[in-house]
Design a protein around this motif. Structure first.
Motif, PDB file in Angstrom:
ATOM      1  N   ARG A 130       0.398  -1.222  -2.265  1.00 47.19           N
ATOM      2  CA  ARG A 130       0.742   0.059  -2.904  1.00 47.19           C
ATOM      3  C   ARG A 130       0.162   1.242  -2.147  1.00 47.19           C
ATOM      4  NH1 ARG A 130      -1.060   0.000  -8.743  1.00 47.19           N
ATOM      5  NH2 ARG A 130      -0.858  -2.240  -8.946  1.00 47.19           N
ATOM      6  N   ILE A 131      -1.099   1.105  -1.738  1.00 43.62           N
ATOM      7  CA  ILE A 131      -1.763   2.201  -1.009  1.00 43.62           C
ATOM      8  C   ILE A 131      -1.111   2.394   0.360  1.00 43.62           C
ATOM      9  CG2 ILE A 131      -3.952   2.973  -0.017  1.00 43.62           C
ATOM     10  CD1 ILE A 131      -5.323   1.349  -2.337  1.00 43.62           C
ATOM     11  N   ALA A 132      -0.743   1.279   0.996  1.00 46.15           N
ATOM     12  CA  ALA A 132      -0.085   1.371   2.309  1.00 46.15           C
ATOM     13  C   ALA A 132       1.258   2.089   2.194  1.00 46.15           C
ATOM     14  CB  ALA A 132       0.118  -0.036   2.878  1.00 46.15           C
ATOM     15  N   VAL A 133       2.071   1.686   1.233  1.00 45.66           N
ATOM     16  CA  VAL A 133       3.400   2.307   1.052  1.00 45.66           C
ATOM     17  C   VAL A 133       3.248   3.792   0.724  1.00 45.66           C
ATOM     18  CG1 VAL A 133       5.425   2.334  -0.470  1.00 45.66           C
ATOM     19  CG2 VAL A 133       4.539   0.148   0.412  1.00 45.66           C
ATOM     20  N   ASP A 134       2.284   4.113  -0.138  1.00 45.83           N
ATOM     21  CA  ASP A 134       2.081   5.520  -0.523  1.00 45.83           C
ATOM     22  C   ASP A 134       1.593   6.349   0.663  1.00 45.83           C
ATOM     23  OD1 ASP A 134      -0.337   7.508  -1.892  1.00 45.83           O
ATOM     24  OD2 ASP A 134       1.721   7.631  -2.695  1.00 45.83           O
ATOM     25  N   SER A 135       0.679   5.757   1.454  1.00 45.70           N
ATOM     26  CA  SER A 135       0.119   6.503   2.595  1.00 45.70           C
ATOM     27  C   SER A 135       1.205   6.817   3.628  1.00 45.70           C
ATOM     28  CB  SER A 135      -1.002   5.686   3.265  1.00 45.70           C
ATOM     29  OG  SER A 135      -2.013   5.391   2.315  1.00 45.70           O
ATOM     30  N   VAL A 136       2.053   5.815   3.903  1.00 48.84           N
ATOM     31  CA  VAL A 136       3.116   6.020   4.905  1.00 48.84           C
ATOM     32  C   VAL A 136       4.136   7.026   4.381  1.00 48.84           C
ATOM     33  CG1 VAL A 136       5.019   4.878   6.119  1.00 48.84           C
ATOM     34  CG2 VAL A 136       2.760   3.764   5.991  1.00 48.84           C
ATOM     35  N   ALA A 137       4.402   6.972   3.075  1.00 47.55           N
ATOM     36  CA  ALA A 137       5.357   7.939   2.495  1.00 47.55           C
ATOM     37  C   ALA A 137       4.812   9.368   2.623  1.00 47.55           C
ATOM     38  CB  ALA A 137       5.610   7.602   1.030  1.00 47.55           C
TER      39      ALA A 137
END
Ligand code: 6PG
Length: 257
Positions: free
Chosen positions: A28-35
């Protein structure tokens, strides 16, 4: 203990569910950070606690659910031993998941174990500057830092009473200690306390007393010094590690996850 209402304590029913929660939070943190920032910069700890969740990252749904092409892996600390040595945090992570993922090698940033400690620390400081910008921009801001704790209350390779625990200028320092008792590099509090998200992942009854001391008592143990003003701290515990926490502890989520 709650430094602010953003800190969370999640208690998993088992080591397996702890690993699943860790992998899901990581995703979740990875997807949010890249977004938000088109990249995900994470610093990993070594030791045994994170290994179950690391292994899950190489499996579905995480293998394809995490934007590995935009992910940069760093280390919180490292023992100055060759990568082939079982004590190597990088070597263990490479074996557990990195070697099985489509992550560009240029985005995996191990701490050098081939140099004398202070030179290796300078090298890693340069690696961080190259990725995050120079110290003029302030200390690096990781999207996620994953930490463990020792029964003595250390985290990263910041041991209680060690000068590394109070270093605020340098981002990386060389220390000696821990188990194995070897030369190490560690990120300092100057970096750890700037992270957007911090996850402590702790399992086992042998840590229950230390977890209670850190979360309940008035202590200056290193984990309590990591209170990001802009970030969020999540304690991921299994039932054994949470065993001495009072049921009504503010912010505890004994989800049957
Ligand atoms: C290290 C780790 C260290 C670890 C704790 C807990 O390199 O030694 O980064 O800080 O997180 O010692 O280790 P275990 O998970 O093995 O108990």
């Amino acid at each position: 203990m709650k430094e602010n209402d953003k800190d969370r304590i999640i208690v998993a029913a088992s080591i397996e569910q702890l690993a699943m929660k860790g992998a899901e939070l990581f995703r979740r943190i990875a997807v949010d950070s890249v977004a938000r920032r088109d990249r995900f910069s994470v610093a990993l700890s070594g030791g045994s606690s994170p290994r179950p969740f690391h292994r899950l990252l190489a499996e579905e749904p995480y293998r394809s659910g995490i934007p590995w092409s935009h992910t940069h892996i760093f280390w919180v600390d490292e023992r100055l031993v060759p990568p082939e040595d079982p004590a190597s945090n990088f070597g263990t992570a490479r074996k557990d998941f990195l070697a099985h993922l489509p992550i560009p090698l240029s985005q995996v940033h191990p701490m050098s174990s081939e140099k004398v400690p202070h030179q290796a620390a300078d090298d890693y400081q340069r690696t961080l500057s190259s990725h995050f910008g120079t110290s003029a921009a302030g200390a690096p801001v990781f999207d996620l830092v994953v930490l463990g704790i020792g029964t003595d209350g250390h985290t990263a390779s910041i041991f209680p009473g060690d000068r590394a625990a109070i270093e605020t200028d340098r981002w990386v320092v060389a220390v000696t200690g821990g188990s194995p008792n070897v030369d190490r590099l560690t990120l300092t509090l100057a970096v750890l306390e700037r992270a957007r998200r911090v996850i402590f992942i702790v399992s086992g009854r042998q840590k229950a007393a230390t977890v209670r001391t850190i979360l309940i008592d008035d202590t200056a143990l290193p984990p309590r010094l990591i209170a990001p003003a802009e970030g969020m701290v999540t304690w991921l515990l299994d039932r054994d590690a949470a065993d001495l926490l009072p049921d009504g502890l503010d912010g505890i989520d004994r989800a049957n996850i």
